[in-house]
Design an enzyme around this catalytic site. Structure first.
Site, PDB file in Angstrom:
ATOM      1  N   ALA A   1      34.027  39.267  34.583  1.00 13.60           N
ATOM      2  CA  ALA A   1      34.819  38.702  33.775  1.00 13.60           C
ATOM      3  C   ALA A   1      34.263  37.028  33.343  1.00 13.60           C
ATOM      4  CB  ALA A   1      36.264  38.349  33.972  1.00 13.60           C
ATOM      5  N   TYR A   2      33.426  36.691  33.915  1.00 12.73           N
ATOM      6  CA  TYR A   2      32.884  35.371  33.928  1.00 12.73           C
ATOM      7  C   TYR A   2      32.016  35.382  32.494  1.00 12.73           C
ATOM      8  CZ  TYR A   2      34.478  34.453  38.802  1.00 12.73           C
ATOM      9  OH  TYR A   2      35.117  34.261  39.740  1.00 12.73           O
ATOM     10  N   ALA A   3      32.382  34.800  31.635  1.00 13.69           N
ATOM     11  CA  ALA A   3      31.920  34.787  30.346  1.00 13.69           C
ATOM     12  C   ALA A   3      31.518  36.173  29.846  1.00 13.69           C
ATOM     13  CB  ALA A   3      30.395  34.013  30.330  1.00 13.69           C
TER      14      ALA A   3
END
Length: 342
Positions: A54-56
């Site tokens: 989900a990071y970026a």
């Protein structure tokens, strides 16, 4: 850099874990600069790296994939899944259906055929933990995952998962990733003792309390930091700012920066394996690595305890997990007709 054993896995990791959340659109969009930061951390002896799909929206994993080419074998690589990765309601959660796809997508972005630690980013009350553990067990047997863990799980959920794994003959969670800092010490009451009881490693996030323990946020003073632009409420919490004002002289009198005080505190607890540091720039990394040798005396730790008592939280991080029983009003309130005593 010294190394510690990650729970009872036998895997040796550095007390600082490089967090990759700030690599990509959320923090530093310059891929080449991020690669340089990652390489500098590895060169300093950090061998533990943590990210999430989900990071970026996968960009962080893509950047890590570039940085780890030729160095993958020397890195303990961790990623996570659970948070939404699309508008489809099935592109999230802890179901076998989603986790199987999420892992394959992460491996493709990371440019590897396995991760050393695959973590469930948040609990999913709508999914049987047996469903989740069964899927993760198959991933381990397929050689795609070396160990499995959780993030932000309450102590009761950790215990339930351990019992389910034992009763069903499934792989068990070997790590937990909770938030932990001088300002957020709630996990000292149950989560860390439970992790120690079950031989789980703990890699704690936000040891700088979401930026508050950098010394850049002061009571009554404006700030123009990168994080301030996201509108985090915890950065303006008066109770937390009051505690920061009391901690600054503790650090000064101990001859260290507030940042070094905070990171050294996080790795001083016997239940903590590693503290996740999340630099956005090379300067951030340099400052954090410079404090790697910091040792807090009993006197300094006692003074910290006097500011924030053990096992207590001063406010909460905006991104902290709130169990449904706390976060959903319908689970905390009887219907109007049922509320009276007579």
């Amino acid at each position: 850099m010294k190394y510690r054993t990650l729970g009872r896995t036998g895997i040796k990791v550095s007390p600082y874990c490089l967090g990759a959340m700030m690599f990509g659109a959320l923090g530093n969009p310059d891929h080449e600069d991020c690669v340089r930061i990652i390489h500098k951390a590895l060169d300093a002896g950090v061998n533990f790296v943590d990210t999430a799909d989900a990071y970026a929206r996968g960009e962080s994993e893509t950047i890590l994939g570039k940085a780890l080419k030729g160095r993958r074998d020397n890195v303990v690589l961790a990623t996570k899944a659970h948070l939404p990765m699309g508008d489809d309601p099935n592109q999230q959660g802890n179901s076998r259906r989603w986790l199987t796809r999420a892992l394959d997508d992460s491996l493709r972005r990371l440019g590897t055929d396995h991760v050393d630690l695959f973590q469930i980013h948040r609990p999913a009350p709508d999914t049987d933990v047996e469903e989740t553990l069964s899927a993760l067990t198959d991933m381990m047997r397929a050689g795609k995952v070396r160990a499995i863990g959780t993030s932000s799980f309450p102590a009761s959920d950790i215990v339930e998962a351990q019992w389910v794994a034992e009763r069903r003959g499934l792989e068990r969670f070997r790590t937990e990733q909770p938030t932990y800092s001088i300002l957020n010490r709630g996990i000292e009451r149950e989560v860390l003792p439970v992790c120690e009881r079950y031989g789980m490693g703990a890699l704690v996030f936000s040891p700088l309390a979401g930026g508050l323990l950098t010394g850049r946020y002061r009571k009554g003073r404006p700030n123009d930091t990168h994080r301030a632009g996201f509108g985090f409420r915890h950065l303006a919490d008066e109770r937390r700012l009051d505690a920061v004002e009391q901690l600054i002289p503790v650090a000064q009198e101990a001859g260290m920066s507030l940042t070094h005080l905070a990171t050294a505190f996080a790795i001083s607890h016997p239940g903590v394996t590693s503290a996740i540091i999340g630099p956005r720039t090379t300067d951030h990394l340099d400052d954090l690595i410079a404090g790697a040798g910091t040792v807090l005396s009993d006197d300094v730790l006692d003074r910290i305890d006097a500011v924030v008592a053990p096992g207590t939280d001063v406010g909460t991080l905006d991104m902290a997990y709130a169990p449904p029983a706390v976060g959903q009003a319908r689970l905390r309130r009887r219907t109007a007709e049922e509320r009276s005593a007579a």
